[in-house]
Design a protein around this motif. Structure first.
Motif, PDB file in Angstrom:
ATOM      1  N   ARG A   1     -40.126  44.282  -2.024  1.00 25.42           N
ATOM      2  CA  ARG A   1     -39.216  44.409  -1.834  1.00 25.42           C
ATOM      3  C   ARG A   1     -38.372  44.483  -3.344  1.00 25.42           C
ATOM      4  N   LEU A   2     -39.072  43.662  -4.117  1.00 28.34           N
ATOM      5  CA  LEU A   2     -38.689  43.941  -5.562  1.00 28.34           C
ATOM      6  C   LEU A   2     -38.323  44.912  -6.173  1.00 28.34           C
ATOM      7  N   VAL A   3     -40.078  45.882  -5.989  1.00 31.39           N
ATOM      8  CA  VAL A   3     -40.885  47.002  -6.291  1.00 31.39           C
ATOM      9  C   VAL A   3     -39.391  48.629  -5.547  1.00 31.39           C
ATOM     10  N   GLU A   4     -39.019  47.770  -4.295  1.00 31.27           N
ATOM     11  CA  GLU A   4     -38.513  48.887  -3.859  1.00 31.27           C
ATOM     12  C   GLU A   4     -36.821  49.100  -4.587  1.00 31.27           C
ATOM     13  N   VAL A   5     -36.377  47.466  -4.970  1.00 28.83           N
ATOM     14  CA  VAL A   5     -35.293  47.700  -5.210  1.00 28.83           C
ATOM     15  C   VAL A   5     -35.339  48.388  -6.803  1.00 28.83           C
ATOM     16  N   ILE A   6     -36.051  48.124  -7.317  1.00 33.51           N
ATOM     17  CA  ILE A   6     -36.538  48.421  -9.000  1.00 33.51           C
ATOM     18  C   ILE A   6     -36.532  50.315  -9.197  1.00 33.51           C
ATOM     19  N   GLU A   7     -37.674  50.521  -8.154  1.00 37.75           N
ATOM     20  CA  GLU A   7     -37.126  52.033  -7.461  1.00 37.75           C
ATOM     21  C   GLU A   7     -36.602  52.885  -7.510  1.00 37.75           C
ATOM     22  N   ARG A   8     -35.703  52.169  -6.611  1.00 39.13           N
ATOM     23  CA  ARG A   8     -34.580  52.778  -6.456  1.00 39.13           C
ATOM     24  C   ARG A   8     -32.972  53.253  -7.094  1.00 39.13           C
ATOM     25  N   TYR A   9     -33.555  51.767  -8.055  1.00 43.98           N
ATOM     26  CA  TYR A   9     -31.875  51.780  -9.235  1.00 43.98           C
ATOM     27  C   TYR A   9     -32.472  51.844 -10.219  1.00 43.98           C
ATOM     28  N   VAL A  10     -33.552  50.641 -10.753  1.00 47.86           N
ATOM     29  CA  VAL A  10     -33.593  50.546 -11.651  1.00 47.86           C
ATOM     30  C   VAL A  10     -33.957  51.644 -12.321  1.00 47.86           C
ATOM     31  N   LYS A  11     -33.139  51.636 -14.089  1.00 48.24           N
ATOM     32  CA  LYS A  11     -33.562  52.820 -14.795  1.00 48.24           C
ATOM     33  C   LYS A  11     -33.629  52.061 -16.104  1.00 48.24           C
ATOM     34  N   LYS A  12     -34.207  53.070 -17.316  1.00 46.15           N
ATOM     35  CA  LYS A  12     -33.505  52.774 -18.337  1.00 46.15           C
ATOM     36  C   LYS A  12     -32.362  52.981 -19.465  1.00 46.15           C
ATOM     37  N   GLY A  13     -32.719  51.448 -19.957  1.00 51.72           N
ATOM     38  CA  GLY A  13     -30.596  51.033 -20.639  1.00 51.72           C
ATOM     39  C   GLY A  13     -30.543  50.097 -19.566  1.00 51.72           C
ATOM     40  N   ALA A  14     -30.544  50.287 -18.012  1.00 48.76           N
ATOM     41  CA  ALA A  14     -30.311  48.859 -17.223  1.00 48.76           C
ATOM     42  C   ALA A  14     -30.345  47.098 -17.495  1.00 48.76           C
ATOM     43  N   LYS A  15     -29.725  46.672 -17.237  1.00 53.20           N
ATOM     44  CA  LYS A  15     -28.961  45.186 -17.660  1.00 53.20           C
ATOM     45  C   LYS A  15     -29.947  44.683 -16.489  1.00 53.20           C
ATOM     46  N   LEU A  16     -30.659  43.311 -16.603  1.00 54.87           N
ATOM     47  CA  LEU A  16     -31.233  42.974 -15.571  1.00 54.87           C
ATOM     48  C   LEU A  16     -31.578  41.713 -16.543  1.00 54.87           C
ATOM     49  N   TYR A  17     -31.131  40.560 -14.787  1.00 53.12           N
ATOM     50  CA  TYR A  17     -31.551  39.018 -14.942  1.00 53.12           C
ATOM     51  C   TYR A  17     -32.996  38.687 -14.452  1.00 53.12           C
ATOM     52  N   ILE A  18     -33.788  38.210 -15.256  1.00 56.74           N
ATOM     53  CA  ILE A  18     -35.145  38.058 -14.497  1.00 56.74           C
ATOM     54  C   ILE A  18     -36.108  36.661 -14.805  1.00 56.74           C
TER      55      ILE A  18
END
Length: 165
Positions: free
Chosen positions: A63-80
Motif C-alpha cells: 500500500r505504501l509503494v502504491e501511494v509513493i508511486e502515485r504521489y511522491v516525486k523528487k523534492g516532496a517532504k515526507l515523515y518516515i
C-alpha cells in the motif's frame, strides 16, 4: 533495561524520484533517498552553516509503494518511521558490500506526506480524488445547556489557501 528498540524517524525531502521494482514473486519494493539538514550559525564568523545527511529508505509495504508511486516525486517532504537494517551482498566483482537503510516493512513503518495534495495526511487516509474540499461540522457537546451551538451553520474552509506562516 529489558529488551531493545530499533526505530528511526525522519522528516526530510526526497532526493530523486522513487525507484520501484518487482521481485520474481511479484512483490513490489520502493527505494528512495531522504535528505535531512541541520542549520546553525557559526559563533566565530557569524556565517550560516548547513549539514545535509542522506538516508536510504526501502519500502516493502504494498500500500505504501502504491501511494509513493502515485504521489511522491523528487523534492516532496515526507515523515518516515521505520527500522534501521544493514544488509550484506556480493557484487559482480565478488566483493562483499554492506548498506544500511531505513526499512518500512510489510507490517510496520509509517509514511506521511507533509506537502502536496495529501494535505499532510498519512497513507491510511488516501487523498480524495475529488477537487472539492471536505467541510467539517462542529459537534455539540453532550452536556446540558449550550443549545446554541447546534444552530450554527457548518463552517467550510478552502483547503487551497496559503497559510501565512
Amino acid at each position: 533495561m529489558a529488551g531493545s528498540v530499533n526505530k528511526v524517524i525522519l522528516i526530510g525531502n526526497v532526493g530523486r524520484d522513487p525507484e520501484i521494482r518487482s521481485t520474481q514473486d511479484g512483490m513490489r519494493i520502493c527505494n528512495l533517498s531522504i535528505a535531512t539538514s541541520e542549520n546553525w550559525r557559526d559563533k566565530a564568523s557569524g556565517e550560516r552553516k548547513e549539514k545535509t545527511e542522506w538516508h536510504r529508505v526501502a519500502v516493502f509495504n504494498d500500500r505504501l509503494v502504491e501511494v509513493i508511486e502515485r504521489y511522491v516525486k523528487k523534492g516532496a517532504k515526507l515523515y518516515i518511521e521505520g527500522t534501521l537494517q544493514t544488509r550484506k551482498w556480493t557484487d559482480k566483482d565478488n566483493q562483499e558490500r554492506y548498506t544500511t537503510e531505513v526499512v518500512l516493512g510489510r507490517f510496520n513503518g509509517q509514511l506521511t506526506m507533509l506537502d502536496g495534495r495529501s494535505g499532510g495526511e498519512g497513507f491510511s487516509d488516501m487523498p480524495d480524488e475529488s477537487p472539492a474540499p471536505r467541510a467539517s461540522t462542529p459537534r455539540s457537546g453532550g452536556g446540558g445547556g449550550g443549545g446554541s451551538s447546534s444552530s450554527r451553520a457548518p463552517v467550510s474552509h478552502d483547503l487551497d489557501d496559503e497559510i501565512p506562516f
